[in-house]
Structures are given as C-alpha cells and as structure tokens.
Design an enzyme around this catalytic site. Structure first.
Site, mmCIF file in Angstrom:
data_model
loop_
_atom_site.group_PDB
_atom_site.id
_atom_site.type_symbol
_atom_site.label_atom_id
_atom_site.label_comp_id
_atom_site.label_asym_id
_atom_site.label_seq_id
_atom_site.Cartn_x
_atom_site.Cartn_y
_atom_site.Cartn_z
ATOM 1 C CE LYS A 72 -16.368 -28.082 101.585
ATOM 2 N NZ LYS A 72 -17.505 -27.779 102.486
ATOM 3 C CG ASP A 108 -21.221 -29.594 101.709
ATOM 4 O OD1 ASP A 108 -21.005 -30.858 102.310
ATOM 5 O OD2 ASP A 108 -20.504 -28.725 101.722
#
Ligand code: NDP
Length: 283
Positions: A72, A108
């Site tokens: 990420k 997210d």
C-alpha cells in the site's frame, strides 16, 4: 448479429499473502450480476515482485488493480498521479491504468464513508476513532474531508494518533487530536460517531476493544471495520446500550464498488456482493 467478444476486461489484486482474501469472489459476483465481461484476478505478489507485476498488468492491458499488504505504501514510487485523499492518507489500495499511466487512489476510507452515510451524515459531527493504523488513517481523512467537526483518534502508541491528527489539522477544516489509549476508554459525552478501527474482533466473535461501555450514550452511531464476523462483540455491546450500529461488510463492499467505478465507470450491485461475502463468512 453483433460479434461475440472472447476478450475480458482485466482487473485484479496484488498482495501477499493473498489466499484468504475474498475480494475476488465479491467483485466477480458483482461483474456477473451486471453482465460485464470482466475478470478480477487475485495474484500473490511478494514485495520484491511488485514492480514486475505492475509492468505485466500494463502490458496485458489491465484497466486497474487493488493492492493490499505489503504494497500500500511501496506502490507510491511506481505511480504517475495520486488522488488528493490518497496523498493525505499516504497509502494507495486502488490503481487505475489509463493510457499506460498509473493513477493511485485510496478507497478504504471512501468505502467506509459510503457505508456510514446510510445511517448518518458525518458533516458537523464529533467522531472518535479507536486505533491509528492504515484503516483509521483512511477513515479519519475521508471523514474530515466530508465535513466532520472534530475527530479524536485514540491509540496505544499515541504518536501514531497524533500523526493522523496533524495531517487533518494541517490539510482540512476539521479539528483533530490524538490521545493515548490505556485501560477502558471512557467515551466523551459529546461524541456522535464511534468507530473501532483496530483488528480486535477479526475472526473472534468474543474479542472486545477496551471501552467503558457504561459511558456510551444511546444516541451514538457505532461502527466497526471488522467484516468477519459482521456482528462483532463491540457492536453487540453497543446495541445493548441502544445504539444504532454499522458493521464492516459495508466498508468492504463499498471500497470494491468504488474501485470498479474508478476503473470502469460502473457501480456494481451492493446486495449481490454483500450476500457473496456473507455466504463465504458463514460457510
Ligand atoms: P494496522 O496494523 O495498520 O493498525 C492496527 C491498529 O490497531 C493500530 O493502531 C494498533 O495499535 C491497534 N491495535 C491492534 N491491536 C490492538 C489491541 N489489542 N489493543 C489496542 N489497539 C490495538 O491495521 P489496519 O488499520 O490496516 O487494519 C485494522 C483492521 O481493519 C483489520 O482488522 C482489517 O481487517 C480491517 N479493515 C477492514 C476493511 C474493510 O473494508 N472492512 C478495510 C481495511 C481494514 P498500535 O499502533 O498501538 O499497535
């Protein structure tokens, strides 16, 4: 008669380990329900192979991919562009490939927000987030950008909570503070939305974040990021107090839908995707 195409639109995910990630089942169910000739391929890509995996995706004409642990943050150096919230969060979990250019997003927090908005609008609200990891950071940034009045982040390692608070104070109109979490956390009476953004409860229906539930007012909206099991002990305790609750399935489904919308400009059917996940988690 129109010509049939045997060439699918390609999307997928790069992570390691990746075997336990059910996103592929959820997204392919969504593709199928919408009649899209698209595939989502779950790839186990260790840290040292990320660069080659990205080159492969570009070479094969993929339209985008998600990434999870351990990529990420590492992916940032491979990107040509970064969406605003991904820049503030400092992490990317969704990349679009457009004309060979890589554009990084973070879905997210957006997925959480979409889910939260089904029960309340965070604009003007006081929010308390338990935990200061990647999920907390994404949720804090998106909730601040959505107009929250104040966001308090509590964490065992207080410096991580303070770091997120600084990002919010420096970049948004929302006020934020990071506090230390020790013992059963007493929920301040002015909190409107309480969010568990720790892994406590993941795969364990009895685990419970240390919170003084006696201090929880029934008017507080209580959310959990944990998708499995969907009804965590944290949410059950909140319901006992009379609170409205929100489970982590919605966040998972919506971050997937938002990613596909970035790649293909189409919102997949949330109900089909939620049912697919429930069936997997309950099996
Ligand atoms: P991180 O490892 O980045 O952060 C975990 C955070 O939880 C840290 O702040 C850590 O505190 C805190 N924490 C962990 N254990 C405890 C404990 N026993 N007591 C108090 N605090 C604790 O994880 P992520 O933020 O990436 O993920 C957190 C959870 O969110 C995971 O379970 C993940 O599955 C879920 N998630 C759900 C998504 C969804 O779509 N529903 C999307 C993304 C994540 P410290 O810093 O002090 O160690």
């Amino acid at each position: 008669m129109s010509e049939r195409s045997f060439l699918s639109i390609l999307t997928g995910s790069f992570s390691s380990p990746s075997k336990g990630n059910p996103t592929v089942a959820m997204i392919e169910a969504g593709y199928k329900a919408t009649g899209l000739n698209a595939r989502y391929i779950n790839c186990d890509v260790p840290a040292e192979r990320l660069g080659n995996a990205i080159k492969g995706a570009v070479a094969m004409g993929w339209v985008g991919f998600n990434c999870s642990i351990p990529h990420k943050v590492a992916i940032l150096e491979h990107l040509d562009e970064l969406a605003e919230s991904a820049r503030l969060i400092g992490a990317v979990n969704c990349t679009a490939i457009k004309d060979g250019r890589l554009i990084g997003h973070n879905t997210d927090g957006k997925g959480f927000l979409e889910s939260l908005k089904t029960v309340t609008d965070p604009s003007g609200k006081n929010v308390l987030i338990l935990g200061a990891g990647g999920a907390a950071r994404a949720i804090a940034v998106e909730t601040a950008l959505a107009g929250a009045k104040k966001i308090t982040i509590v964490n065992r390692k207080v410096e991580k909570a303070k770091e997120i608070a600084k990002i919010i104070n420096d970049n948004t109109d929302c006020e934020s503070e990071g506090l230390e979490w020790s013992g059963d956390y007493k929920i301040p009476q002015d909190i409107d939305i309480l969010i568990n953004a720790t892994p406590i409860g993941f795969g364990d229906a009895e685990a419970l974040p240390p919170v003084d539930f006696e201090s929880l007012r029934k008017e507080v909206i209580v959310a959990d990021v944990i998708p499995n099991p969907p009804k965590t002990h944290f949410l059950r305790k909140a319901e006992e107090r009379g609170c409205k609750t929100l489970n982590g399935l919605g966040m998972l489904v919506n971050q997937g839908r938002i990613g596909v919308n970035i790649w293909l400009g189409k919102m997949l059917d949330a109900d089909v995707m939620t049912k697919t996940l429930r069936d997997i988690f309950e099996a």
